[in-house]
Scaffold this active site. Structure first.
Site, PDB file in Angstrom:
ATOM      1  N   SER A 102       0.784  -1.278   0.034  1.00  0.00           N
ATOM      2  CA  SER A 102      -0.021  -0.035  -0.029  1.00  0.00           C
ATOM      3  C   SER A 102       0.839   1.158  -0.070  1.00  0.00           C
ATOM      4  CB  SER A 102      -0.865  -0.150   1.406  1.00  0.00           C
ATOM      5  OG  SER A 102      -1.796   1.204   1.092  1.00  0.00           O
ATOM      6  N   ASP A 233      -9.695  -5.726  -4.083  1.00  0.00           N
ATOM      7  CA  ASP A 233      -9.036  -4.496  -3.292  1.00  0.00           C
ATOM      8  C   ASP A 233     -10.003  -3.272  -3.357  1.00  0.00           C
ATOM      9  OD1 ASP A 233      -7.778  -2.195  -2.083  1.00  0.00           O
ATOM     10  OD2 ASP A 233      -5.781  -3.363  -2.594  1.00  0.00           O
ATOM     11  N   HIS A 261      -7.657  -5.687   0.257  1.00  0.00           N
ATOM     12  CA  HIS A 261      -6.581  -4.768   0.636  1.00  0.00           C
ATOM     13  C   HIS A 261      -6.081  -5.290   2.064  1.00  0.00           C
ATOM     14  CE1 HIS A 261      -4.202  -1.221  -0.113  1.00  0.00           C
ATOM     15  NE2 HIS A 261      -4.265  -0.995   1.183  1.00  0.00           N
TER      16      HIS A 261
END
Length: 283
Positions: A102, A233, A261
Site C-alpha cells: 500500500s 481490493d 486490501h
C-alpha cells in the site's frame, strides 16, 4: 528476531531483523497507519526459512518509532521514503530487495526512482499506480468512509474501543469472499496498542503530503518489478496493479483472485513463493 533502533535526521526508527545477514536482504515496508507488526509473522518466517535476511520497521508515528502528537504530520511522503534508505544505511546494506504494501509500495517506488542503485528488486503489494489511469477509479466504499468518520468520537485511551475500531477497519479492507480472522486481527491490534507511544498518532498519516514530483514516472522504474494485487481490493483497486504491470517492461503481475486490501492467510504461500522467486538474484 533482533530489534534495533536506527537514528536518522533527528528521529528514531524501530526495526527488527530475522535470519542470517549473509543471506539476500529483503526490506518490508508496511502501509499507512500501520506498524511493522502487520507483516504476518508466518509470512516473514517463510521468507527467512527459504534463505532471506528480512528486515521490517515501524514508520514514524507508529509503534516504537518517533511519534509526534496527533495532528498534521511535520514530515512528508518524501521524508518517509528517505526513512527506507536510512534503514538500509543502518544495517550497512548498499542495496536490498524492497517489498512495499500500500503506502509502502508508493515509498518503495520513490526510492527506486530516487536511488535505483539501492534497490535490487521491487515488489509492490496493493500499491497505487503513480500516474493517470485514464479513468476515475471506484471511490472508497461508503461503509469504510462511515467507519472512519467514527474517529471523531473515539476515545483513543480506551483499549477495547480502539481495538474494535482497528478490527472493523481491517474487516472493511478485506474481501467478503473469505472469512475474516477477527481473533488474529484483534491480537495484532492489541499488540499495536500496547507498544505504541501514542496509538492515535498513526492517523497522522491520513494528512500526509508530498511525493507529487514522482508521479507519471513509473515508466522510469529500472529494478525488476513484481506486482501482487487483490482482485477485490476496495482501497486501491486492482486497476492500479494492472497499470503497474503493463507500464514497466518485464513486470510480472500476480493477481490474488479472492483478496481485498490485505495479507490474508490463504494467500501467504502464493505471496511468499512469488517474492522468493523474484529475489533469487543476490543483492
Amino acid at each position: 528476531m533482533t530489534e534495533r533502533m536506527i537514528e536518522t535526521r533527528g528521529i528514531r526508527l524501530c526495526t527488527e531483523s530475522f535470519g542470517a545477514p549473509s543471506d539476500p536482504p529483503i526490506l518490508l515496508v508496511m502501509g499507512a497507519v500501520s506498524s511493522m507488526k502487520w507483516w504476518p509473522d508466518p509470512l516473514v518466517e517463510r521468507l527467512v526459512g527459504a534463505g532471506r535476511f528480512v528486515i521490517r520497521y515501524d514508520h514514524r508515528d507508529t509503534g516504537r518509532s518517533t511519534t509526534q502528537p496527533p495532528g498534521p504530520p511535520r514530515y512528508t511522503v518524501d521524508d518517509m521514503a528517505d526513512d527506507v534508505i536510512a534503514v538500509l544505511d543502518g544495517y550497512g546494506l548498499p542495496r536490498a530487495h524492497l517489498v512495499g504494501m500500500s503506502l509502502g509500495g508508493m515509498l518503495s517506488q520513490i526510492v527506486a526512482l530516487k536511488a535505483p542503485e539501492r534497490v535490487c528488486s521491487l515488489t509492490l503489494i496493493a500499491a497505487q499506480f503513480l500516474g493517470d489511469l485514464g479513468f476515475e477509479p471506484p471511490p472508497l466504499s461508503p461503509a469504510l468512509l462511515a467507519h472512519f468518520a467514527t474517529m471523531a468520537t473515539l476515545d483513543w485511551r480506551h483499549e477495547p474501543a480502539v481495538l474494535d475500531f482497528m478490527v472493523e477497519a481491517g474487516r472493511l479492507n478485506s474481501s467478503e469472499r473469505r472469512p475474516y480472522d477477527t481473533d488474529l486481527a484483534r491480537r495484532v491490534a492489541a499488540g499495536e496498542f500496547r507498544r505504541s507511544h501514542c496509538i492515535q498518532s498513526m492517523m497522522n498519516h491520513a494528512s500526509l503530503t508530498g511525493g507529487e514530483r514522482w508521479y507519471h514516472r513509473t515508466h522510469e522504474l529500472r529494478p525488476p518489478l513484481l506486482v501482487i494485487h487483490g482482485a477485490l481490493d476496495p482501497v486501491v483497486p486492482h486497476v492500479h496493479g494492472a497499470a503497474l504491470g503493463r507500464t514497466v517492461p518485464g513486470a510480472r503481475l500476480v493477481t490474488l483472485e479472492d483478496a481485498g486490501h490485505e495479507l490474508h492467510e490463504a494467500d501467504w504461500p502464493v505471496i511468499a513463493e512469488a517474492i522468493l522467486a523474484h529475489t533469487r538474484a543476490p543483492a
